[in-house]
Design a protein around this motif. Structure first.
Motif, PDB file in Angstrom:
ATOM      1  N   PHE A  81       3.919   8.541  37.394  1.00  0.00           N
ATOM      2  CA  PHE A  81       3.633  10.102  37.337  1.00  0.00           C
ATOM      3  C   PHE A  81       3.922  10.522  35.965  1.00  0.00           C
ATOM      4  O   PHE A  81       2.837  11.292  35.373  1.00  0.00           O
ATOM      5  CB  PHE A  81       4.634  10.682  38.277  1.00  0.00           C
ATOM      6  CG  PHE A  81       4.361  12.368  38.466  1.00  0.00           C
ATOM      7  CD1 PHE A  81       2.948  12.735  39.069  1.00  0.00           C
ATOM      8  CD2 PHE A  81       5.050  13.294  38.251  1.00  0.00           C
ATOM      9  CE1 PHE A  81       2.649  13.789  39.327  1.00  0.00           C
ATOM     10  CE2 PHE A  81       4.697  14.609  38.501  1.00  0.00           C
ATOM     11  CZ  PHE A  81       3.387  14.726  39.103  1.00  0.00           C
ATOM     12  N   ASP A  82       5.030  10.223  35.145  1.00  0.00           N
ATOM     13  CA  ASP A  82       5.026  10.803  33.813  1.00  0.00           C
ATOM     14  C   ASP A  82       3.918  10.285  33.005  1.00  0.00           C
ATOM     15  O   ASP A  82       3.379  10.979  31.952  1.00  0.00           O
ATOM     16  CB  ASP A  82       6.379  10.397  33.358  1.00  0.00           C
ATOM     17  CG  ASP A  82       7.556  11.292  33.825  1.00  0.00           C
ATOM     18  OD1 ASP A  82       7.242  11.933  34.586  1.00  0.00           O
ATOM     19  OD2 ASP A  82       8.589  10.596  33.979  1.00  0.00           O
ATOM     20  N   ASP A  83       3.665   9.048  33.076  1.00  0.00           N
ATOM     21  CA  ASP A  83       2.521   8.452  32.365  1.00  0.00           C
ATOM     22  C   ASP A  83       1.195   9.006  32.536  1.00  0.00           C
ATOM     23  O   ASP A  83       0.344   9.176  31.705  1.00  0.00           O
ATOM     24  CB  ASP A  83       2.468   6.741  32.655  1.00  0.00           C
ATOM     25  CG  ASP A  83       3.763   6.093  31.807  1.00  0.00           C
ATOM     26  OD1 ASP A  83       4.414   6.606  30.949  1.00  0.00           O
ATOM     27  OD2 ASP A  83       4.045   4.940  32.628  1.00  0.00           O
ATOM     28  N   ALA A  84       0.992   9.223  34.031  1.00  0.00           N
ATOM     29  CA  ALA A  84      -0.325   9.903  34.247  1.00  0.00           C
ATOM     30  C   ALA A  84      -0.632  11.358  33.744  1.00  0.00           C
ATOM     31  O   ALA A  84      -1.851  11.535  33.352  1.00  0.00           O
ATOM     32  CB  ALA A  84      -0.455   9.948  35.725  1.00  0.00           C
ATOM     33  N   LEU A  85       0.475  11.918  33.731  1.00  0.00           N
ATOM     34  CA  LEU A  85       0.615  13.347  33.143  1.00  0.00           C
ATOM     35  C   LEU A  85       0.467  13.265  31.603  1.00  0.00           C
ATOM     36  O   LEU A  85      -0.394  13.952  30.936  1.00  0.00           O
ATOM     37  CB  LEU A  85       1.779  14.223  33.366  1.00  0.00           C
ATOM     38  CG  LEU A  85       2.106  14.420  34.847  1.00  0.00           C
ATOM     39  CD1 LEU A  85       3.211  15.251  34.950  1.00  0.00           C
ATOM     40  CD2 LEU A  85       0.915  15.063  35.382  1.00  0.00           C
ATOM     41  N   GLU A  86       0.936  12.412  30.961  1.00  0.00           N
ATOM     42  CA  GLU A  86       1.059  12.216  29.515  1.00  0.00           C
ATOM     43  C   GLU A  86      -0.610  11.670  29.020  1.00  0.00           C
ATOM     44  O   GLU A  86      -1.104  12.248  28.054  1.00  0.00           O
ATOM     45  CB  GLU A  86       1.765  11.172  29.017  1.00  0.00           C
ATOM     46  CG  GLU A  86       2.013  11.050  27.620  1.00  0.00           C
ATOM     47  CD  GLU A  86       2.855  10.017  26.939  1.00  0.00           C
ATOM     48  OE1 GLU A  86       2.982   9.583  25.885  1.00  0.00           O
ATOM     49  OE2 GLU A  86       3.817   9.746  27.706  1.00  0.00           O
ATOM     50  N   ALA A  87      -1.171  10.833  29.764  1.00  0.00           N
ATOM     51  CA  ALA A  87      -2.475  10.189  29.444  1.00  0.00           C
ATOM     52  C   ALA A  87      -3.471  11.452  29.945  1.00  0.00           C
ATOM     53  O   ALA A  87      -4.572  11.398  28.946  1.00  0.00           O
ATOM     54  CB  ALA A  87      -2.693   8.922  30.348  1.00  0.00           C
ATOM     55  N   ASN A  88      -3.402  12.285  30.705  1.00  0.00           N
ATOM     56  CA  ASN A  88      -4.304  13.386  31.274  1.00  0.00           C
ATOM     57  C   ASN A  88      -3.626  14.645  31.651  1.00  0.00           C
ATOM     58  O   ASN A  88      -3.443  14.624  32.816  1.00  0.00           O
ATOM     59  CB  ASN A  88      -5.284  12.849  32.185  1.00  0.00           C
ATOM     60  CG  ASN A  88      -6.403  14.119  32.679  1.00  0.00           C
ATOM     61  OD1 ASN A  88      -6.390  14.732  31.976  1.00  0.00           O
ATOM     62  ND2 ASN A  88      -7.033  13.705  33.690  1.00  0.00           N
ATOM     63  N   PRO A  89      -3.067  15.478  30.770  1.00  0.00           N
ATOM     64  CA  PRO A  89      -2.173  16.426  31.167  1.00  0.00           C
ATOM     65  C   PRO A  89      -3.006  17.377  32.139  1.00  0.00           C
ATOM     66  O   PRO A  89      -4.433  17.540  32.185  1.00  0.00           O
ATOM     67  CB  PRO A  89      -1.911  17.138  29.826  1.00  0.00           C
ATOM     68  CG  PRO A  89      -2.062  16.623  28.732  1.00  0.00           C
ATOM     69  CD  PRO A  89      -3.082  15.461  29.305  1.00  0.00           C
TER      70      PRO A  89
END
Length: 474
Positions: free
Chosen positions: A384-392
């Motif tokens: 989840f954290d990686d997904a938000l960082e890749a595409n806020p």
């Protein structure tokens, strides 16, 4: 193994009504017209605490063996083999008919104890038929009203001397499959695999090929199957020799809604939909000679909306023309028409030769594993954290949407809850981004995934705008 009791009789004497009465559920389709039941159906019955397996059969008709009624009769004849008792049902109001007498002559030649049941005996209208039933030579008839439940105690008295000992030996502790059916934490039991599709796609023929016997009624006529029929079976994987339990569920063909006008077909389609609800994995069977049609996509969407794991099989592959382009064309059409779940497993099979069936079944177990998978919380939130960082998430009108954390709320199908603020402003495209990421990165492949968005309730807002709870699913 529990005692097996078969229900036999001519059409429209109330066999399916009696079956439903004994199993305590409306499993078999019932209608005023005769000949509704075509395949034999099995159910777990309890009569005054006595458990046994009851088998509903098609109405016995005197027709050429090659006709549909003749093939239905053959199915009934086969089902008597191995039965511990037969309930020979007559319509007490109609009295004894020549067809009843023919069935009686046939039953006397079989090695099975017979209990004579005079159905529709409520009131005095059936008294004459009950008296006539003595002449058939099966002892005292049991007056019964399957519809109203009258005479069930007398039926127990007649069956107990025949199957009582075996029924007592077959009792269990009640912890059967149905008890844990909705328990997500229960261990996986037999794979519940439903076969759905348009009429005449070869669903019953496919199941017969798997079983290695003519268990289900088949033929060139479209729409033969009416009831959803479940058959327990053990499949041996040729790749590793492992034996796995499968509950195969055959269903009625589903035509376009506007073409379904008869009451009986409507009941059959509704029964097929209930079978999808019961299944874990659903195989949508296509006809290679007809390709993929809009109705197939509607059936597939219905399966996914119900949260079942879906796979597609192209039947009649042994007679398919331009096979490679057909397969690729169906794959592209599925990806385009089922945008909510891309990459649905697609197989080429032949119900006639058995080609591709083992590969399809192996993939069905893998698909159920994905459908039942639970992701550890730590791994889920790392993704989840990686997904938000890749595409806020976007900031519509300059208002920041904050996604705080995610948790898996359930399985079968996998369900996730995302917590944050201003989630009512989150675009659908971003929800799809999350769903696709869950499916791609966390090993859920082509199974349906549900995502619900939840915002904390603002105690100062008093429901006058902004804030509040928001939920959605994809």
């Amino acid at each position: 193994m529990s005692a097996q009791v078969i229900i036999i009789g001519r059409p429209n004497v109330g066999k399916s009504t009696l079956f439903n009465r004994l199993v305590g559920k409306k499993l078999a389709l019932v209608d005023d017209q005769g000949g509704v039941t075509r395949d034999r159906r099995m159910g777990d019955a309890f009569l005054a605490g006595m458990p046994f397996t009851v088998i509903d059969t098609a109405g016995w008709e005197d027709d050429d063996p090659e006709t549909l009624p003749g093939r239905m009769r053959k199915q009934t004849e086969v089902s008597v083999e191995g039965a511990d008792a037969a309930l020979f049902v007559i319509d007490s109001r109609a009295g004894i008919t020549p067809l009843d007498e023919e069935i009686a002559r046939w039953l006397r030649q079989q090695d099975v104890p017979v209990v004579m049941v005079a159905n529709k005996a409520e009131g005095k209208a059936g008294d004459g038929g009950i008296m006539d039933a003595f002449a058939l030579g099966f002892g005292d008839p049991v007056p019964l009203s399957a519809e109203h439940g009258e005479g069930v105690a007398d039926l127990f008295d007649a069956l107990w001397p025949i199957i009582g000992e075996k029924a007592e030996g077959g009792q269990d502790d009640g912890d059967g499959d149905a008890a844990g059916e909705d328990d997500e934490d229960a261990p996986l039991g037999p794979l519940k695999l439903a076969i759905v599709g348009r009429p005449n796609a070869g669903k019953s023929t496919l199941i017969n090929q798997m079983l290695g016997e003519d268990r289900l009624l088949t033929g060139p006529e479209a729409g033969i199957t009416r009831d959803s029929i479940a058959v327990d079976w053990q499949w041996t994987n040729p790749a590793n020799g492992e034996t796995r339990d499968i509950r195969l569920i055959d269903t009625a063909g589903m035509r376009k809604k506007r073409n379904v006008v008869e009451k009986l077909e409507k009941l059959s389609v509704a029964d097929a939909r209930r079978a999808v609800d019961f299944a874990e994995v659903v195989v949508l069977l296509l006809d290679a000679t007809q390709g993929l049609e809009h109705q197939d996509l509607k059936i597939a969407s219905m399966v996914l909306e119900e949260g079942r794991a879906l796979m597609v099989a192209i039947n009649k592959w042994d007679i398919a023309e331009n096979a490679s382009s057909l397969f690729n064309g169906i794959r592209e059409a599925l990806n385009e028409g089922l945008a909510q779940v891309r990459g649905v497993p697609l197989f080429a099979v032949s119900a006639r030769t058995g080609k591709g069936i083992d590969q399809m079944l192996g993939a069905a177990f893998e698909l159920r594993d994905s459908w039942s998978k639970r992701v550890p919380t730590a791994a889920l939130n790392r993704w989840f954290d990686d997904a938000l960082e890749a595409n806020p998430p976007p900031a519509p009108k300059g208002k920041r949407i904050k996604l705080r954390y995610i948790t898996q709320a359930g399985t079968r199908p996998p369900r996730f809850v995302v917590f944050g603020t201003r989630l009512d402003m989150l675009p659908k495209s971003y929800e799809r981004y999350l769903v696709n990421g869950i499916r791609r990165e966390l090993g859920f492949d082509a199974v349906p995934v549900r995502v619900v968005l939840k915002s904390p309730k603002n105690p100062y807002n008093d429901n006058k705008g902004g804030g509040g709870n928001y939920s959605g699913s994809s």
